[in-house]
Design an enzyme around this catalytic site. Structure first.
Site, PDB file in Angstrom:
ATOM      1  N   PHE A 135       0.875  -1.171   0.000  1.00 30.12           N
ATOM      2  CA  PHE A 135       0.000   0.000   0.000  1.00 30.12           C
ATOM      3  C   PHE A 135       0.917   1.228   0.000  1.00 30.12           C
ATOM      4  O   PHE A 135       1.864   1.287   0.767  1.00 30.12           O
ATOM      5  CB  PHE A 135      -0.840  -0.034   1.282  1.00 30.12           C
ATOM      6  CG  PHE A 135      -1.957   0.942   1.314  1.00 30.12           C
ATOM      7  CD1 PHE A 135      -3.170   0.639   0.719  1.00 30.12           C
ATOM      8  CD2 PHE A 135      -1.813   2.169   1.942  1.00 30.12           C
ATOM      9  CE1 PHE A 135      -4.222   1.543   0.763  1.00 30.12           C
ATOM     10  CE2 PHE A 135      -2.854   3.071   1.990  1.00 30.12           C
ATOM     11  CZ  PHE A 135      -4.064   2.764   1.393  1.00 30.12           C
ATOM     12  N   ASP A 204       2.192  -5.142   8.757  1.00 30.79           N
ATOM     13  CA  ASP A 204       1.008  -4.311   8.585  1.00 30.79           C
ATOM     14  C   ASP A 204      -0.193  -5.253   8.426  1.00 30.79           C
ATOM     15  O   ASP A 204      -0.247  -6.045   7.480  1.00 30.79           O
ATOM     16  CB  ASP A 204       1.187  -3.421   7.342  1.00 30.79           C
ATOM     17  CG  ASP A 204       0.021  -2.473   7.135  1.00 30.79           C
ATOM     18  OD1 ASP A 204      -1.123  -2.851   7.465  1.00 30.79           O
ATOM     19  OD2 ASP A 204       0.242  -1.375   6.610  1.00 30.79           O
ATOM     20  N   TYR A 229     -10.759   0.520  10.670  1.00 29.03           N
ATOM     21  CA  TYR A 229     -11.996   0.878   9.959  1.00 29.03           C
ATOM     22  C   TYR A 229     -12.315  -0.091   8.825  1.00 29.03           C
ATOM     23  O   TYR A 229     -13.291   0.100   8.126  1.00 29.03           O
ATOM     24  CB  TYR A 229     -11.929   2.322   9.439  1.00 29.03           C
ATOM     25  CG  TYR A 229     -10.685   2.674   8.647  1.00 29.03           C
ATOM     26  CD1 TYR A 229     -10.536   2.252   7.339  1.00 29.03           C
ATOM     27  CD2 TYR A 229      -9.658   3.408   9.221  1.00 29.03           C
ATOM     28  CE1 TYR A 229      -9.393   2.570   6.618  1.00 29.03           C
ATOM     29  CE2 TYR A 229      -8.516   3.726   8.520  1.00 29.03           C
ATOM     30  CZ  TYR A 229      -8.390   3.306   7.207  1.00 29.03           C
ATOM     31  OH  TYR A 229      -7.252   3.610   6.509  1.00 29.03           O
ATOM     32  N   LYS A 230     -11.482  -1.125   8.618  1.00 25.81           N
ATOM     33  CA  LYS A 230     -11.785  -2.117   7.591  1.00 25.81           C
ATOM     34  C   LYS A 230     -12.553  -3.273   8.253  1.00 25.81           C
ATOM     35  O   LYS A 230     -13.707  -3.105   8.600  1.00 25.81           O
ATOM     36  CB  LYS A 230     -10.490  -2.553   6.901  1.00 25.81           C
ATOM     37  CG  LYS A 230      -9.897  -1.394   6.071  1.00 25.81           C
ATOM     38  CD  LYS A 230      -8.499  -1.644   5.552  1.00 25.81           C
ATOM     39  CE  LYS A 230      -7.995  -0.396   4.813  1.00 25.81           C
ATOM     40  NZ  LYS A 230      -6.541  -0.395   4.626  1.00 25.81           N
ATOM     41  N   ARG A 378     -12.265  -5.067  -6.911  1.00 19.84           N
ATOM     42  CA  ARG A 378     -12.037  -5.694  -5.600  1.00 19.84           C
ATOM     43  C   ARG A 378     -13.372  -5.988  -4.925  1.00 19.84           C
ATOM     44  O   ARG A 378     -14.257  -5.126  -4.873  1.00 19.84           O
ATOM     45  CB  ARG A 378     -11.269  -4.742  -4.676  1.00 19.84           C
ATOM     46  CG  ARG A 378      -9.797  -4.709  -4.861  1.00 19.84           C
ATOM     47  CD  ARG A 378      -9.075  -4.093  -3.659  1.00 19.84           C
ATOM     48  NE  ARG A 378      -9.840  -3.092  -2.904  1.00 19.84           N
ATOM     49  CZ  ARG A 378      -9.439  -2.566  -1.760  1.00 19.84           C
ATOM     50  NH1 ARG A 378      -8.298  -2.955  -1.202  1.00 19.84           N
ATOM     51  NH2 ARG A 378     -10.167  -1.665  -1.130  1.00 19.84           N
TER      52      ARG A 378
HETATM   53  C1  LIG Z   1      -5.805   0.817   4.549  1.00 22.12           C
HETATM   54  C2  LIG Z   1      -4.329   0.718   4.670  1.00 22.12           C
HETATM   55  C3  LIG Z   1      -3.576   1.758   5.220  1.00 22.12           C
HETATM   56  C4  LIG Z   1      -4.277   3.018   5.638  1.00 22.12           C
HETATM   57  O1  LIG Z   1      -3.477   3.939   6.255  1.00 22.12           O
HETATM   58  P1  LIG Z   1      -4.143   5.219   6.912  1.00 22.12           P
HETATM   59  O2  LIG Z   1      -3.044   5.892   7.594  1.00 22.12           O
HETATM   60  O3  LIG Z   1      -5.256   4.751   7.789  1.00 22.12           O
HETATM   61  O4  LIG Z   1      -4.733   6.037   5.804  1.00 22.12           O
HETATM   62  C5  LIG Z   1      -2.219   1.580   5.378  1.00 22.12           C
HETATM   63  N1  LIG Z   1      -1.605   0.436   4.978  1.00 22.12           N
HETATM   64  C6  LIG Z   1      -2.308  -0.565   4.406  1.00 22.12           C
HETATM   65  C7  LIG Z   1      -1.625  -1.817   3.997  1.00 22.12           C
HETATM   66  C8  LIG Z   1      -3.677  -0.456   4.219  1.00 22.12           C
HETATM   67  O5  LIG Z   1      -4.375  -1.431   3.651  1.00 22.12           O
END
Ligand SMILES: *Cc1c(COP(=O)(O)O)cnc(C)c1O
Length: 411
Positions: A135, A204, A229-230, A378
């Site tokens: 990400f 992560d 939040y997921k 997705r």
């Molecule tokens: C959703 C997600 C994030 C989100 O980061 P935020 O700081 O909450 O915007 C980070 N890393 C991964 C792998 C994600 O899937």
């Protein structure tokens, strides 16, 4: 009714998690498909609202803030919320209590964890390995963490990590599940390889926590971060969390020491002295409204074993793949999510040349997934509230949309 639609009904009737769906506010109807409830397959981006959360948030705002005001830091448990809610997340990621604090965004926690990992690794280690397919925010922050710590950043795929490890490796930042493809990486064996090289692992968990067993303690993970939040349904922008393994906590040196992580926060001392334990992952004043919405949201997990969630997740994604195979014109999409269970998270990603347009049409018909640039559809499967009939309908509508779109393209 088709054979698959009948089977979906039967699977829903036998589903031991079926009742958990009632804990969510899902009776929303899309603007477009006015006669059918939405099939929500975007819980890997924003989890659905648990039904009791609005009432709890109202209490936090009206009574705790409105009436008790400053007293709530103590009387409503605001001050200790980051570690209390961390302990509530802990069993979902296989951690004993006292190792997780909630607060800040995932991005900020990646920074704390990665710089902290390099500092733990010690002298002579000056390389950070990072998942190149990660990400984007993780990669950006790893780049900055490398510059700040004087390390070289080496982007590579998780499969290339074992061969790249050596006595110069300080830290390795990996995603448990790839956000785009839904591929599940082998956390136990990669963590073991990182440890064998004497380096520090940072995982992560954004796309795995709440969807499958993680086993942080069991596999000896050093540091981990994740969002809430997921699959944890904490609400938009809900605070993230940081895990620091218990035996590393005394040496964990956060690059963001704040008064909230001070051993004596109200001592107002000019000299910084870190609090013991996981608390030293805190920084400043927590975002209480979001945090307490998350705390309420986590109650939907009562009596829900993660193993049952994983079993249902695999059954849902298996069934979706079967329905896609049956309903979608041959050659129209290509599945980029691995078919082996041990390599699959809780989403299915389908490559499709006109994915952006196709997702727009799906949403118009009440099937909500998302589109990831340039050509990925997705579909996230949240076992707490997605059922087999939803899966059958989503694949059926996808087949119809793709058949139409193909028609348009040809003629
Ligand atoms: C959703 C997600 C994030 C989100 O980061 P935020 O700081 O909450 O915007 C980070 N890393 C991964 C792998 C994600 O899937």
């Amino acid at each position: 009714m088709s054979e698959r639609a009948l089977r979906a009904e039967k699977l829903d009737a036998e589903d031991e998690l079926a009742g958990v769906r009632e804990r969510f506010a899902l009776d929303t109807v899309s603007d477009h498909a006015a006669d059918a409830a939405v099939v929500y397959l975007d819980g890997n981006s924003l989890g659905a609202l648990p039904a009791h959360v609005p009432g709890r948030v109202q209490d936090v705002v009206r009574r705790q803030w409105g009436e008790l005001r400053i007293r709530s830091w103590d009387e409503s448990g605001w001050w200790t919320a980051p570690e209390r809610i961390g302990d509530r997340i802990a069993p979902l990621v296989g951690a004993a209590a006292g190792q997780i604090v909630v607060g800040d965004s995932t991005s900020v926690n990646v920074f704390k964890a990665l710089v902290g990992a390099v500092r733990l690794a010690g002298e002579g280690r000056d390389e950070i390995l990072v998942d190149a397919t990660t990400f984007p925010t993780d990669g950006y922050i790893a780049g900055s963490a490398a510059r700040l710590t004087g390390c070289t950043l080496r982007p590579l795929t998780p499969a290339e990590v074992p061969a790249a490890l050596g006595d110069r490796t300080a830290a390795v930042l990996l995603n448990h599940v790839d956000y785009r493809t839904g591929r599940l990486h082998d956390l136990p064996s990669l963590t073991a390889a990182i440890h064998a090289a004497g380096a520090v692992s940072v995982w992560d968990l954004c796309h795995s926590a709440g969807a499958l067993p993680v086993g942080l303690d069991e596999h000896g993970v050093d540091l981990a971060v994740g969002c809430t939040y997921k699959y944890l349904n904490g609400g938009p922008g809900a605070p993230a969390y940081l895990y620091v393994r218990r035996d590393l906590q005394d040496r964990f040196d956060s690059p963001l020491p704040g008064w909230n992580s001070h051993a004596e926060p109200f001592g107002m001392s000019p000299a910084y002295e870190p609090a013991p334990g996981a608390l030293r992952g805190r920084v400043g004043t927590p975002d209480i409204l979001s945090m307490l919405a998350l705390e309420a949201a986590l109650e939907v997990w009562e009596g829900v074993p993660v193993a049952a969630v994983r079993a249902k997740s695999l059954a849902l994604t298996d069934f979706f793949l079967e329905c896609v195979e049956a309903y979608v014109p041959a050659g129209r999409v290509e599945c980029v999510t691995p078919s082996a269970h041990e390599e699959r998270g809780s989403q299915i990603a389908l490559r499709c040349s006109d994915a952006g347009d196709v997702m727009k049409r799906l949403i118009e018909r009440g099937v909500v997934g998302d589109f990831r640039h340039p050509d990925v559809l997705r579909f996230g499967f949240t076992p707490l509230y997605v059922g087999f009939a939803d899966v059958e309908r989503a694949a059926r509508v996808l087949g119809e949309v793709l058949a139409e779109a193909a028609g348009t393209a040809v003629f």
